[in-house]
Design a protein around this motif. Structure first.
Motif, PDB file in Angstrom:
ATOM      1  N   TRP A 155       4.841  15.996   1.408  1.00 37.15           N
ATOM      2  CA  TRP A 155       4.502  14.697   2.016  1.00 37.15           C
ATOM      3  C   TRP A 155       3.914  14.891   3.394  1.00 37.15           C
ATOM      4  O   TRP A 155       2.979  14.197   3.788  1.00 37.15           O
ATOM      5  CB  TRP A 155       5.709  13.765   2.018  1.00 37.15           C
TER       6      TRP A 155
ATOM      7  N   THR B 295      11.020  14.574   0.212  1.00 38.87           N
ATOM      8  CA  THR B 295      11.569  14.105  -1.050  1.00 38.87           C
ATOM      9  C   THR B 295      11.421  15.124  -2.172  1.00 38.87           C
ATOM     10  O   THR B 295      12.248  15.197  -3.081  1.00 38.87           O
ATOM     11  CB  THR B 295      10.824  12.808  -1.437  1.00 38.87           C
TER      12      THR B 295
ATOM     13  N   GLY C 215       0.798  -1.232   0.000  1.00 40.57           N
ATOM     14  CA  GLY C 215       0.000   0.000   0.000  1.00 40.57           C
ATOM     15  C   GLY C 215       0.825   1.274   0.000  1.00 40.57           C
ATOM     16  O   GLY C 215       0.272   2.371  -0.077  1.00 40.57           O
ATOM     17  N   GLY C 216       2.134   1.162   0.101  1.00 43.45           N
ATOM     18  CA  GLY C 216       2.979   2.354   0.035  1.00 43.45           C
ATOM     19  C   GLY C 216       2.935   3.157   1.333  1.00 43.45           C
ATOM     20  O   GLY C 216       2.118   2.907   2.232  1.00 43.45           O
ATOM     21  N   ALA C 217       3.816   4.132   1.396  1.00 42.61           N
ATOM     22  CA  ALA C 217       3.829   5.019   2.557  1.00 42.61           C
ATOM     23  C   ALA C 217       2.482   5.715   2.686  1.00 42.61           C
ATOM     24  O   ALA C 217       2.016   5.997   3.797  1.00 42.61           O
ATOM     25  CB  ALA C 217       4.953   6.041   2.414  1.00 42.61           C
ATOM     26  N   SER C 218       1.823   5.978   1.560  1.00 39.39           N
ATOM     27  CA  SER C 218       0.536   6.693   1.591  1.00 39.39           C
ATOM     28  C   SER C 218      -0.515   5.943   2.398  1.00 39.39           C
ATOM     29  O   SER C 218      -1.369   6.570   3.036  1.00 39.39           O
ATOM     30  CB  SER C 218       0.027   6.912   0.161  1.00 39.39           C
TER      31      SER C 218
ATOM     32  N   GLN D 216      10.439   1.943  -2.472  1.00 35.04           N
ATOM     33  CA  GLN D 216      10.955   2.223  -3.823  1.00 35.04           C
ATOM     34  C   GLN D 216      11.994   3.329  -3.912  1.00 35.04           C
ATOM     35  O   GLN D 216      12.420   3.690  -4.999  1.00 35.04           O
ATOM     36  CB  GLN D 216       9.780   2.516  -4.766  1.00 35.04           C
ATOM     37  N   LYS D 217      12.410   3.873  -2.762  1.00 37.74           N
ATOM     38  CA  LYS D 217      13.484   4.866  -2.770  1.00 37.74           C
ATOM     39  C   LYS D 217      14.809   4.207  -2.392  1.00 37.74           C
ATOM     40  O   LYS D 217      15.713   4.145  -3.207  1.00 37.74           O
ATOM     41  CB  LYS D 217      13.178   6.016  -1.804  1.00 37.74           C
TER      42      LYS D 217
ATOM     43  N   ASP E  42       7.877   9.362   8.807  1.00 42.42           N
ATOM     44  CA  ASP E  42       7.807   8.878   7.428  1.00 42.42           C
ATOM     45  C   ASP E  42       9.216   8.983   6.842  1.00 42.42           C
ATOM     46  O   ASP E  42       9.625  10.037   6.379  1.00 42.42           O
ATOM     47  CB  ASP E  42       6.812   9.733   6.635  1.00 42.42           C
TER      48      ASP E  42
ATOM     49  N   SER F 114      10.480   7.450   4.194  1.00 39.33           N
ATOM     50  CA  SER F 114      10.517   6.825   2.863  1.00 39.33           C
ATOM     51  C   SER F 114      11.802   7.109   2.094  1.00 39.33           C
ATOM     52  O   SER F 114      12.343   6.226   1.447  1.00 39.33           O
ATOM     53  CB  SER F 114       9.323   7.311   2.034  1.00 39.33           C
ATOM     54  N   SER F 115      12.271   8.365   2.140  1.00 37.00           N
ATOM     55  CA  SER F 115      13.389   8.714   1.258  1.00 37.00           C
ATOM     56  C   SER F 115      14.694   8.949   2.005  1.00 37.00           C
ATOM     57  O   SER F 115      15.663   9.426   1.421  1.00 37.00           O
ATOM     58  CB  SER F 115      13.024   9.957   0.441  1.00 37.00           C
TER      59      SER F 115
ATOM     60  N   PHE G 246      -0.255   6.745   5.970  1.00 33.68           N
ATOM     61  CA  PHE G 246      -0.844   8.018   6.392  1.00 33.68           C
ATOM     62  C   PHE G 246      -2.184   7.765   7.104  1.00 33.68           C
ATOM     63  O   PHE G 246      -2.555   8.517   8.010  1.00 33.68           O
ATOM     64  CB  PHE G 246      -1.090   8.956   5.200  1.00 33.68           C
TER      65      PHE G 246
ATOM     66  N   THR H  65       8.229  14.318   8.950  1.00 34.98           N
ATOM     67  CA  THR H  65       8.797  13.772   7.715  1.00 34.98           C
ATOM     68  C   THR H  65      10.290  14.113   7.694  1.00 34.98           C
ATOM     69  O   THR H  65      10.662  15.229   7.321  1.00 34.98           O
ATOM     70  CB  THR H  65       8.085  14.384   6.488  1.00 34.98           C
TER      71      THR H  65
ATOM     72  N   GLY I  11       7.984   3.678   2.218  1.00 35.28           N
ATOM     73  CA  GLY I  11       7.776   2.963   0.965  1.00 35.28           C
ATOM     74  C   GLY I  11       9.141   2.459   0.506  1.00 35.28           C
ATOM     75  O   GLY I  11      10.154   3.130   0.701  1.00 35.28           O
TER      76      GLY I  11
ATOM     77  N   ASN J  87      12.718  13.479   5.849  1.00 33.61           N
ATOM     78  CA  ASN J  87      13.256  13.967   4.571  1.00 33.61           C
ATOM     79  C   ASN J  87      12.113  14.207   3.606  1.00 33.61           C
ATOM     80  O   ASN J  87      11.392  13.275   3.246  1.00 33.61           O
ATOM     81  CB  ASN J  87      14.249  12.967   3.968  1.00 33.61           C
TER      82      ASN J  87
HETATM   83  C1  LIG Z   1       7.514   8.660  -1.994  1.00 39.85           C
HETATM   84  C2  LIG Z   1       7.067   9.147  -0.669  1.00 39.85           C
HETATM   85  C3  LIG Z   1       5.779   8.882  -0.175  1.00 39.85           C
HETATM   86  C4  LIG Z   1       4.736   8.143  -0.981  1.00 39.85           C
HETATM   87  O1  LIG Z   1       5.078   6.814  -1.049  1.00 39.85           O
HETATM   88  P1  LIG Z   1       4.111   5.761  -1.756  1.00 39.85           P
HETATM   89  O2  LIG Z   1       4.831   4.486  -1.443  1.00 39.85           O
HETATM   90  O3  LIG Z   1       4.038   6.099  -3.190  1.00 39.85           O
HETATM   91  O4  LIG Z   1       2.789   5.846  -1.085  1.00 39.85           O
HETATM   92  C5  LIG Z   1       5.455   9.347   1.075  1.00 39.85           C
HETATM   93  N1  LIG Z   1       6.332  10.031   1.814  1.00 39.85           N
HETATM   94  C6  LIG Z   1       7.582  10.315   1.377  1.00 39.85           C
HETATM   95  C7  LIG Z   1       8.508  11.088   2.242  1.00 39.85           C
HETATM   96  C8  LIG Z   1       7.978   9.873   0.117  1.00 39.85           C
HETATM   97  O5  LIG Z   1       9.209  10.148  -0.316  1.00 39.85           O
END
Ligand SMILES: *Cc1c(COP(=O)(O)O)cnc(C)c1O
Length: 359
Positions: free
Chosen positions: A102, A152, A74-77, A194-195, A171, A173-174, A80, A148, A192, A150
């Motif tokens: 973000w 992004t 479901g991703g970082a989103s 993918q970073k 969060d 993610s990045s 949330f 957050t 998430g 970082n």
């Molecule tokens: C990319 C990103 C998200 C969104 O991530 P998804 O996996 O696409 O939901 C949320 N927060 C940060 C800081 C991000 O870099």
């Protein structure tokens, strides 16, 4: 085969040796006669892949047994919403710090579930700063503080950890795995993949175990961290292949010397690029110097009419995905772990050449 340098903000570059190993193991994993993609998530092979990935991650980040490590989707989103659903309780409130796009999305989602107190915001500086903690207006009954580390899109990063009494929710993610991290300061860390972790489709959640089981009654089972923890991230079919690839990335990080070694390289990469941008009269980065992200470097050209030509020339030179986020424009170079130092050198060479032709 020519591999280009990929500066994408996400899905982002993966280590070439990891991709090669995945290629070699794709059809027949470890002589089992099938691909990881085709295996039951209940098989000893996949359970072993999950256990090894978790153990390597725990070693890299020094995660104690007080924390559960969850491999979700479901991703970082999705987190949330999962964060308030797991932590707010009925009618609860939480503190959020707004440092960019973000943060804003996390805040908007938090408002669906309870009271959100925006304790601080850097919107008045167009998100080019981080509000110092002594300016934060914390709520007295906050169930958690969300921030957050970082941003992004804006390229703004905290190089300090907030000190608050409520559980800290981040969060990451990045920024996760880009440098050492004291996990014990946090209630929840999510990202998430993918970073800086692996392919899209996987979401990492690290949660202090005493925060499990606080969900409000309306929390869907798929978003309930306790259910995920009780089921070893296998309440439903997890993203098995993404976890396998993340595990290879964790091994790659370990072999490169772990997160302290990554920090040294990441700082060198970022300093080179910021140093070049600052010295040039042609490129500019808007972020206050102490809060400049090591991972995401937004920059503008002296004349935005040149943006198209810059991007086309970069593509031709094998420097991909430098276009800035649609909300801010300009350029952005993401310098995650898997982006080699040679990529930064090549980018600076190209930027210098472009300036000489157009400056
Ligand atoms: C990319 C990103 C998200 C969104 O991530 P998804 O996996 O696409 O939901 C949320 N927060 C940060 C800081 C991000 O870099």
């Amino acid at each position: 085969m020519t591999r280009c340098y990929n500066f994408c903000a996400g899905p982002a570059a993966l280590p070439e040796s990891v991709l090669e190993q995945a290629r070699d193991e794709m059809i027949d994993w470890h002589g089992k006669g099938l691909s990881v993609m085709e295996m039951s998530h209940r098989s000893p092979e996949v359970v072993g892949i999950f256990e090894t990935a978790e153990a390597t991650l725990r070693e890299l980040l020094g995660i104690s047994d007080d924390y559960a490590v969850l491999f979700l989707q479901g991703g970082a989103s999705t987190q949330f919403s999962a964060v308030p659903l797991n932590l707010l309780g009925e009618g609860g409130s939480a503190d959020y710090v707004n440092t960019g796009q973000w943060s804003k999305k996390a805040i908007a989602e938090g408002k669906r579930f309870g009271k959100v107190n925006v304790a601080a915001s850097s919107e008045d500086t167009n998100f080019s700063t981080i509000p110092p903690q002594d300016t934060w207006q914390l709520g007295s009954d906050a169930a958690y503080l969300h921030y957050t580390p970082n941003e992004t899109i804006g390229g703004v990063e905290y190089f300090w950890t907030p000190e608050v009494s409520a559980p800290l929710v981040a969060d990451m993610s990045s920024t996760i795995l880009s440098r050492p991290l004291d996990v014990s300061k946090f209630g929840v860390i999510y990202a998430g993949a993918q970073k800086n972790i692996g392919p899209a489709g996987l979401t990492l959640v690290i949660v202090r175990r005493d925060l499990l089981g606080r969900t409000s009654g309306s929390c869907p089972a798929m978003l309930d961290w306790k259910i995920a923890a009780d089921n070893e991230s296998m309440y439903n079919t997890p993203p098995t292949y993404a976890v396998y690839l993340a595990g290879l990335v964790f091994e790659w990080l370990k072999a490169r010397g772990g997160l302290a070694a990554m920090e040294t390289v990441n700082r060198r990469k970022a300093e080179k690029l910021y140093g070049y941008i600052d010295a040039s009269g042609f490129y500019a980065n808007p972020v206050e110097v102490p809060s400049r992200s090591l991972m995401n470097v937004p920059f503008t050209l002296a004349d935005e009419a040149l943006d198209k030509a810059f991007l086309a020339g970069a593509d031709e030179a094998g420097l991909l995905n430098l276009k800035g986020h649609r909300s801010v424009g300009g350029m952005r170079a993401s310098l995650y772990n898997a982006v080699p130092e040679a990529a930064v050198d090549a980018l600076i060479d190209y930027m210098r050449d472009f300036e000489a032709r157009n400056g």
